[in-house]
Write a protein that holds these residues in place. Structure first.
Motif, PDB file in Angstrom:
ATOM      1  N   ASP A   1     -11.596  64.137  92.223  1.00 29.39           N
ATOM      2  CA  ASP A   1     -11.508  61.677  92.886  1.00 29.39           C
ATOM      3  C   ASP A   1     -11.828  61.733  94.390  1.00 29.39           C
ATOM      4  O   ASP A   1     -12.605  60.760  94.351  1.00 29.39           O
TER       5      ASP A   1
ATOM      6  N   ARG B   1     -14.877  52.675  84.805  1.00 28.94           N
ATOM      7  CA  ARG B   1     -14.158  51.482  86.002  1.00 28.94           C
ATOM      8  C   ARG B   1     -14.246  50.617  86.534  1.00 28.94           C
ATOM      9  O   ARG B   1     -13.155  49.537  86.533  1.00 28.94           O
TER      10      ARG B   1
ATOM     11  N   ARG C   1      -4.802  56.362  83.287  1.00 34.06           N
ATOM     12  CA  ARG C   1      -3.852  57.449  82.041  1.00 34.06           C
ATOM     13  C   ARG C   1      -3.548  56.648  81.247  1.00 34.06           C
ATOM     14  O   ARG C   1      -3.953  57.702  80.058  1.00 34.06           O
TER      15      ARG C   1
ATOM     16  N   ARG D   1      -7.004  54.858  93.983  1.00 37.14           N
ATOM     17  CA  ARG D   1      -7.672  55.671  95.486  1.00 37.14           C
ATOM     18  C   ARG D   1      -8.593  54.403  95.777  1.00 37.14           C
ATOM     19  O   ARG D   1      -9.593  54.943  96.638  1.00 37.14           O
TER      20      ARG D   1
ATOM     21  N   ARG E   1     -16.691  62.699  94.029  1.00 41.48           N
ATOM     22  CA  ARG E   1     -17.702  61.297  92.267  1.00 41.48           C
ATOM     23  C   ARG E   1     -18.381  61.000  93.174  1.00 41.48           C
ATOM     24  O   ARG E   1     -18.066  60.153  94.430  1.00 41.48           O
TER      25      ARG E   1
HETATM   26  O1   DC Z   1      -2.893  58.382  90.927  1.00 47.98           O
HETATM   27  P1   DC Z   1      -3.199  59.523  89.453  1.00 47.98           P
HETATM   28  O2   DC Z   1      -2.999  60.679  89.934  1.00 47.98           O
HETATM   29  O3   DC Z   1      -2.089  58.503  88.590  1.00 47.98           O
HETATM   30  O4   DC Z   1      -4.027  59.037  89.170  1.00 47.98           O
HETATM   31  C1   DC Z   1      -4.671  59.653  87.555  1.00 47.98           C
HETATM   32  C2   DC Z   1      -6.209  59.466  88.081  1.00 47.98           C
HETATM   33  O5   DC Z   1      -6.375  58.518  87.632  1.00 47.98           O
HETATM   34  C3   DC Z   1      -6.596  60.496  89.351  1.00 47.98           C
HETATM   35  O6   DC Z   1      -6.513  61.122  89.098  1.00 47.98           O
HETATM   36  C4   DC Z   1      -8.070  59.646  88.858  1.00 47.98           C
HETATM   37  C5   DC Z   1      -8.178  58.388  88.444  1.00 47.98           C
HETATM   38  N1   DC Z   1      -7.678  57.002  89.175  1.00 47.98           N
HETATM   39  C6   DC Z   1      -8.802  56.481  90.190  1.00 47.98           C
HETATM   40  O7   DC Z   1     -10.174  57.236  89.800  1.00 47.98           O
HETATM   41  N2   DC Z   1      -8.557  55.512  90.599  1.00 47.98           N
HETATM   42  C7   DC Z   1      -7.501  54.729  90.797  1.00 47.98           C
HETATM   43  N3   DC Z   1      -7.279  53.646  91.552  1.00 47.98           N
HETATM   44  C8   DC Z   1      -6.200  55.423  90.256  1.00 47.98           C
HETATM   45  C9   DC Z   1      -6.331  56.375  89.854  1.00 47.98           C
END
Ligand code: DC
Length: 224
Positions: free
Chosen positions: A184, A109, A44, A130, A187
């Motif tokens: 999510d 990432r 974010r 995630r 991908r």
């Molecule tokens: O958990 P969140 O909704 O605050 O995360 C926002 C976005 O960030 C989520 O839609 C995908 C990405 N994200 C990610 O790819 N890997 C993570 N470990 C955390 C979040």
């Protein structure tokens, strides 16, 4: 490869948007006196910073570069970006969507990898996101896949927004949530998944207290 046993223990909690994993993870960390990593906040922050700087969400190399240089401080539940309090700003729906869009790039990432691992400190860490179990902390002592039905998650998000005085529509939120889940999960790099060995925690019909207790019970069992 043998994993060094003196590394602080990690509890990894992964799950889809609005599953309540952040609240549960934070409470578990507080109960155990562990550190807490909200990895979604990092994505974010990249979303917010890149938006401000006019960087396109389709420019992986510029986004990766930006993610490497961010000055971030987490302090008492507040998030500071380059010294500015952005705690509320990064919670906006449009920032969440943008975060999900730029999270598909390996450049982004990879830029956040070392930063995330640096949160692993004694006496332990609870990390939510995630790919906590599948990529960042593959040796986590406890892995939890925390989810809830799309309906339950949409209702929670709706109530949160209304409580904050932000108007919202259930049908729009549900569609947004489903799009985010799809992005999510589908991908190529580090998609959301339930890894082997992860406990499934469906919180559709559970209170926060019940979910926290379940995670703590699983953790306590490790020591018996
Ligand atoms: O958990 P969140 O909704 O605050 O995360 C926002 C976005 O960030 C989520 O839609 C995908 C990405 N994200 C990610 O790819 N890997 C993570 N470990 C955390 C979040």
């Amino acid at each position: 490869m043998k994993v060094a046993s003196n590394l602080p223990p990690v509890i990894a909690i992964d799950g889809p948007t609005a599953s309540g994993k952040g609240t549960v993870a934070m409470r578990v960390a507080a109960q155990l006196g562990f550190h807490y990593l909200d990895s979604g906040a990092l994505y974010r922050l990249v979303a917010l910073a890149s938006d401000k700087e006019g960087i396109s969400v389709e420019d992986p190399s510029a986004l990766g570069h930006l993610a490497t240089g961010m000055q971030i401080i987490f302090r008492d539940g507040e998030v500071l970006l380059a010294g500015k309090d952005v705690t509320e700003l990064i919670r906006e729906e449009k920032i969440g969507t943008r975060a999900s869009q730029l999270a598909v790039y390996p450049e982004v990432r990879d830029a956040l990898l070392v930063l995330q691992r640096s949160f692993r400190e004694q006496p332990g860490l609870v990390a939510d996101g995630r790919d906590m179990a599948s990529r960042i902390f593959t040796d986590a002592v406890l892995k939890v896949y925390l989810t809830a039905s799309a309906q339950a998650r949409t209702e929670r998000r709706y109530k949160q927004l209304i409580a904050k005085g932000i108007s919202a529509r259930m049908d729009v939120l549900l569609q947004d949530l489903q799009e985010r889940d799809a992005r999510d999960t589908n991908r190529g790099t580090a998609p959301l998944q339930r890894v082997e060995g992860a406990y499934l925690l469906d919180t559709s019909d559970l209170s926060v207290d019940q979910a926290v207790t379940q995670v703590l019970n699983w953790y306590a069992k490790l020591h018996h």
